[in-house]
Write a protein that holds these residues in place. Structure first.
Motif, PDB file in Angstrom:
ATOM      1  N   ARG A  91       0.832  -1.213   0.000  1.00 25.43           N
ATOM      2  CA  ARG A  91       0.000   0.000   0.000  1.00 25.43           C
ATOM      3  C   ARG A  91       0.861   1.254   0.000  1.00 25.43           C
ATOM      4  O   ARG A  91       0.611   2.218  -0.712  1.00 25.43           O
ATOM      5  CB  ARG A  91      -0.886   0.060   1.244  1.00 25.43           C
ATOM      6  N   LEU A  92       1.870   1.227   0.857  1.00 23.01           N
ATOM      7  CA  LEU A  92       2.729   2.405   0.983  1.00 23.01           C
ATOM      8  C   LEU A  92       3.502   2.633  -0.313  1.00 23.01           C
ATOM      9  O   LEU A  92       3.635   3.773  -0.778  1.00 23.01           O
ATOM     10  CB  LEU A  92       3.675   2.215   2.175  1.00 23.01           C
ATOM     11  N   SER A  93       3.967   1.547  -0.910  1.00 20.04           N
ATOM     12  CA  SER A  93       4.695   1.665  -2.166  1.00 20.04           C
ATOM     13  C   SER A  93       3.791   2.278  -3.242  1.00 20.04           C
ATOM     14  O   SER A  93       4.214   3.168  -3.998  1.00 20.04           O
ATOM     15  CB  SER A  93       5.198   0.279  -2.590  1.00 20.04           C
ATOM     16  N   ALA A  94       2.535   1.834  -3.292  1.00 21.38           N
ATOM     17  CA  ALA A  94       1.594   2.379  -4.285  1.00 21.38           C
ATOM     18  C   ALA A  94       1.386   3.871  -4.038  1.00 21.38           C
ATOM     19  O   ALA A  94       1.342   4.677  -4.977  1.00 21.38           O
ATOM     20  CB  ALA A  94       0.269   1.627  -4.209  1.00 21.38           C
ATOM     21  N   LYS A  95       1.285   4.250  -2.774  1.00 22.07           N
ATOM     22  CA  LYS A  95       1.093   5.656  -2.425  1.00 22.07           C
ATOM     23  C   LYS A  95       2.310   6.489  -2.861  1.00 22.07           C
ATOM     24  O   LYS A  95       2.171   7.580  -3.410  1.00 22.07           O
ATOM     25  CB  LYS A  95       0.875   5.768  -0.915  1.00 22.07           C
ATOM     26  N   LEU A  96       3.502   5.969  -2.607  1.00 24.33           N
ATOM     27  CA  LEU A  96       4.713   6.700  -2.996  1.00 24.33           C
ATOM     28  C   LEU A  96       4.762   6.852  -4.522  1.00 24.33           C
ATOM     29  O   LEU A  96       5.127   7.910  -5.040  1.00 24.33           O
ATOM     30  CB  LEU A  96       5.967   5.995  -2.475  1.00 24.33           C
ATOM     31  N   ASN A  97       4.356   5.788  -5.236  1.00 30.20           N
ATOM     32  CA  ASN A  97       4.310   5.877  -6.705  1.00 30.20           C
ATOM     33  C   ASN A  97       3.364   6.977  -7.157  1.00 30.20           C
ATOM     34  O   ASN A  97       3.690   7.782  -8.030  1.00 30.20           O
ATOM     35  CB  ASN A  97       3.879   4.542  -7.323  1.00 30.20           C
ATOM     36  N   GLU A  98       2.175   7.004  -6.519  1.00 32.21           N
ATOM     37  CA  GLU A  98       1.183   8.049  -6.830  1.00 32.21           C
ATOM     38  C   GLU A  98       1.779   9.441  -6.686  1.00 32.21           C
ATOM     39  O   GLU A  98       1.485  10.341  -7.466  1.00 32.21           O
ATOM     40  CB  GLU A  98       0.056   7.974  -5.797  1.00 32.21           C
ATOM     41  N   ARG A  99       2.594   9.597  -5.646  1.00 30.78           N
ATOM     42  CA  ARG A  99       3.175  10.919  -5.370  1.00 30.78           C
ATOM     43  C   ARG A  99       4.479  11.155  -6.120  1.00 30.78           C
ATOM     44  O   ARG A  99       5.187  12.122  -5.869  1.00 30.78           O
ATOM     45  CB  ARG A  99       3.445  11.090  -3.865  1.00 30.78           C
ATOM     46  N   GLY A 100       4.833  10.204  -6.983  1.00 32.83           N
ATOM     47  CA  GLY A 100       6.043  10.373  -7.790  1.00 32.83           C
ATOM     48  C   GLY A 100       7.341  10.254  -6.993  1.00 32.83           C
ATOM     49  O   GLY A 100       8.360  10.826  -7.384  1.00 32.83           O
ATOM     50  N   ILE A 101       7.278   9.531  -5.878  1.00 31.52           N
ATOM     51  CA  ILE A 101       8.494   9.366  -5.061  1.00 31.52           C
ATOM     52  C   ILE A 101       9.209   8.076  -5.471  1.00 31.52           C
ATOM     53  O   ILE A 101       8.681   6.977  -5.310  1.00 31.52           O
ATOM     54  CB  ILE A 101       8.146   9.353  -3.560  1.00 31.52           C
ATOM     55  N   THR A 102      10.410   8.253  -6.011  1.00 25.91           N
ATOM     56  CA  THR A 102      11.175   7.103  -6.477  1.00 25.91           C
ATOM     57  C   THR A 102      11.658   6.304  -5.282  1.00 25.91           C
ATOM     58  O   THR A 102      12.250   6.869  -4.354  1.00 25.91           O
ATOM     59  CB  THR A 102      12.425   7.569  -7.270  1.00 25.91           C
ATOM     60  N   HIS A 103      11.406   5.010  -5.288  1.00 30.23           N
ATOM     61  CA  HIS A 103      11.777   4.208  -4.125  1.00 30.23           C
ATOM     62  C   HIS A 103      12.005   2.757  -4.520  1.00 30.23           C
ATOM     63  O   HIS A 103      11.611   2.335  -5.608  1.00 30.23           O
ATOM     64  CB  HIS A 103      10.666   4.288  -3.065  1.00 30.23           C
ATOM     65  N   VAL A 104      12.635   2.026  -3.623  1.00 30.32           N
ATOM     66  CA  VAL A 104      12.759   0.577  -3.793  1.00 30.32           C
ATOM     67  C   VAL A 104      12.113  -0.083  -2.575  1.00 30.32           C
ATOM     68  O   VAL A 104      12.127   0.466  -1.478  1.00 30.32           O
ATOM     69  CB  VAL A 104      14.233   0.118  -3.920  1.00 30.32           C
ATOM     70  N   VAL A 105      11.549  -1.248  -2.826  1.00 25.97           N
ATOM     71  CA  VAL A 105      10.968  -2.050  -1.748  1.00 25.97           C
ATOM     72  C   VAL A 105      11.883  -3.242  -1.531  1.00 25.97           C
ATOM     73  O   VAL A 105      12.307  -3.888  -2.488  1.00 25.97           O
ATOM     74  CB  VAL A 105       9.551  -2.535  -2.129  1.00 25.97           C
ATOM     75  N   THR A 106      12.218  -3.494  -0.287  1.00 26.20           N
ATOM     76  CA  THR A 106      13.131  -4.589  -0.013  1.00 26.20           C
ATOM     77  C   THR A 106      12.778  -5.241   1.320  1.00 26.20           C
ATOM     78  O   THR A 106      11.771  -4.883   1.934  1.00 26.20           O
ATOM     79  CB  THR A 106      14.590  -4.060  -0.070  1.00 26.20           C
ATOM     80  N   ARG A 107      13.567  -6.229   1.716  1.00 23.93           N
ATOM     81  CA  ARG A 107      13.234  -6.911   2.971  1.00 23.93           C
ATOM     82  C   ARG A 107      14.482  -7.456   3.635  1.00 23.93           C
ATOM     83  O   ARG A 107      15.523  -7.597   3.010  1.00 23.93           O
ATOM     84  CB  ARG A 107      12.281  -8.067   2.694  1.00 23.93           C
ATOM     85  N   GLU A 108      14.329  -7.755   4.928  1.00 31.66           N
ATOM     86  CA  GLU A 108      15.394  -8.434   5.663  1.00 31.66           C
ATOM     87  C   GLU A 108      14.815  -9.612   6.434  1.00 31.66           C
ATOM     88  O   GLU A 108      13.672  -9.520   6.890  1.00 31.66           O
ATOM     89  CB  GLU A 108      16.061  -7.475   6.639  1.00 31.66           C
ATOM     90  N   PRO A 109      15.551 -10.697   6.661  1.00 37.14           N
ATOM     91  CA  PRO A 109      16.823 -10.903   5.991  1.00 37.14           C
ATOM     92  C   PRO A 109      16.591 -11.106   4.500  1.00 37.14           C
ATOM     93  O   PRO A 109      15.599 -11.698   4.111  1.00 37.14           O
ATOM     94  CB  PRO A 109      17.367 -12.184   6.657  1.00 37.14           C
ATOM     95  N   GLY A 110      17.510 -10.594   3.682  1.00 40.40           N
ATOM     96  CA  GLY A 110      17.395 -10.746   2.234  1.00 40.40           C
ATOM     97  C   GLY A 110      17.592  -9.421   1.523  1.00 40.40           C
ATOM     98  O   GLY A 110      18.288  -8.541   1.989  1.00 40.40           O
ATOM     99  N   GLY A 111      16.969  -9.308   0.359  1.00 37.14           N
ATOM    100  CA  GLY A 111      16.990  -8.051  -0.378  1.00 37.14           C
ATOM    101  C   GLY A 111      18.025  -7.981  -1.487  1.00 37.14           C
ATOM    102  O   GLY A 111      17.946  -7.091  -2.324  1.00 37.14           O
ATOM    103  N   THR A 112      19.006  -8.886  -1.486  1.00 30.56           N
ATOM    104  CA  THR A 112      19.936  -9.031  -2.623  1.00 30.56           C
ATOM    105  C   THR A 112      20.104 -10.542  -2.822  1.00 30.56           C
ATOM    106  O   THR A 112      19.822 -11.312  -1.893  1.00 30.56           O
ATOM    107  CB  THR A 112      21.339  -8.424  -2.368  1.00 30.56           C
ATOM    108  N   PRO A 113      20.594 -10.965  -3.986  1.00 24.58           N
ATOM    109  CA  PRO A 113      20.717 -12.420  -4.202  1.00 24.58           C
ATOM    110  C   PRO A 113      21.536 -13.120  -3.107  1.00 24.58           C
ATOM    111  O   PRO A 113      21.118 -14.163  -2.591  1.00 24.58           O
ATOM    112  CB  PRO A 113      21.405 -12.512  -5.573  1.00 24.58           C
ATOM    113  N   LEU A 114      22.649 -12.525  -2.700  1.00 24.74           N
ATOM    114  CA  LEU A 114      23.467 -13.177  -1.672  1.00 24.74           C
ATOM    115  C   LEU A 114      22.757 -13.159  -0.312  1.00 24.74           C
ATOM    116  O   LEU A 114      22.732 -14.151   0.413  1.00 24.74           O
ATOM    117  CB  LEU A 114      24.833 -12.475  -1.593  1.00 24.74           C
ATOM    118  N   ALA A 115      22.164 -12.031   0.028  1.00 22.39           N
ATOM    119  CA  ALA A 115      21.460 -11.939   1.312  1.00 22.39           C
ATOM    120  C   ALA A 115      20.243 -12.870   1.329  1.00 22.39           C
ATOM    121  O   ALA A 115      19.878 -13.411   2.386  1.00 22.39           O
ATOM    122  CB  ALA A 115      21.045 -10.494   1.589  1.00 22.39           C
TER     123      ALA A 115
END
Ligand code: TMP
Length: 214
Positions: free
Chosen positions: A25-49
């Motif tokens: 939801r928050l990501s969609a809202k940021l998109n609406e407002r034209g805020i460039t962002h990435v969504v990620t998670r922990e643990p993880g977020g890159t192939p090695l992680a």
């Protein structure tokens, strides 16, 4: 490259409080407002992680002692910070992260009862001065949240955390609350038992109150 660093937002809470829904939801809202962002998670977020995540969530054949679990969380975090979080923030993109350092204090500190001082030392080593600009703690009673998580996961095998008992999650929830009480400006508790739309609008209001979105 943008001259302004991005904002770093994290979402926390025990299993079943609706984190993924609110991150989306928050990501969609940021998109609406034209805020460039990435969504990620922990643990993880890159192939090695993500490979480290797989080890820490699903190792079954050998005992994974709590200390190894703690170190793996920080190993994944170090990889994630270097390869993904810091470069994005530096380039002016916001980073929206599903779980972060507070989860370590809650799960490894509260849940596994590891020493908070040890966690602090690893935090200093891996994060330096970096902290989230805002952390939303989605909060719900353990039984209610776990029931939701069980419904969602019906049929799928539980991971090492999902297989824990309610007492474990009570300790996790208490540790989260202690973190929020200690840093009320950074970490805000939102009642996750409310309808999804209301939870989402409370989260947007936190950003509006800081004049980060309008
Ligand atoms: P989830 O992202 O699917 O909720 O699962 C990640 C699991 O990892 C969750 O049970 C919480 C746990 N975890 C920790 O124990 N310590 C940590 O530092 C982080 C980031 C997650």
């Amino acid at each position: 490259m943008s001259t302004m660093a991005g904002r770093f937002l994290t979402i926390e809470g025990i299993e079943g409080v609706g984190k993924s829904t609110q991150v989306a939801r928050l990501s969609a809202k940021l998109n609406e407002r034209g805020i460039t962002h990435v969504v990620t998670r922990e643990p993880g977020g890159t192939p090695l992680a993500e490979r480290i995540r797989e080890i820490v969530l699903n190792s079954r054949d050998e005992v994974l002692p709590p200390t190894a679990e703690l170190l793996l969380m920080f190993a994944a975090r170090a990889v994630h910070m270097t390869n993904h979080v810091e470069p994005n923030l530096r380039d002016g993109r916001w980073v929206l992260c599903d779980r972060f350092i507070d989860a370590t204090y809650a799960y490894q500190g509260g849940g596994r009862r590891l020493r908070v001082d040890d966690i602090r030392q690893l935090e200093a080593m891996v994060l330096g001065a970096r902290r989230p600009d805002l952390t939303v703690l989605l909060d719900a009673p353990v039984e209610q949240a776990l029931q939701r998580a069980r419904q969602r996961n019906a049929g799928a095998a539980a991971d090492r955390f999902e297989s824990e008992r309610a007492e474990f999650f009570e300790r996790v929830r208490d540790a989260y609350h202690a973190r929020a009480a200690a840093e009320p400006n950074r970490m805000v508790v939102v009642d996750a038992t409310l309808p999804v739309d209301q939870v989402a609008s409370r989260i947007f209001k936190l950003l509006e109150a800081r004049s980060w979105i309008s």
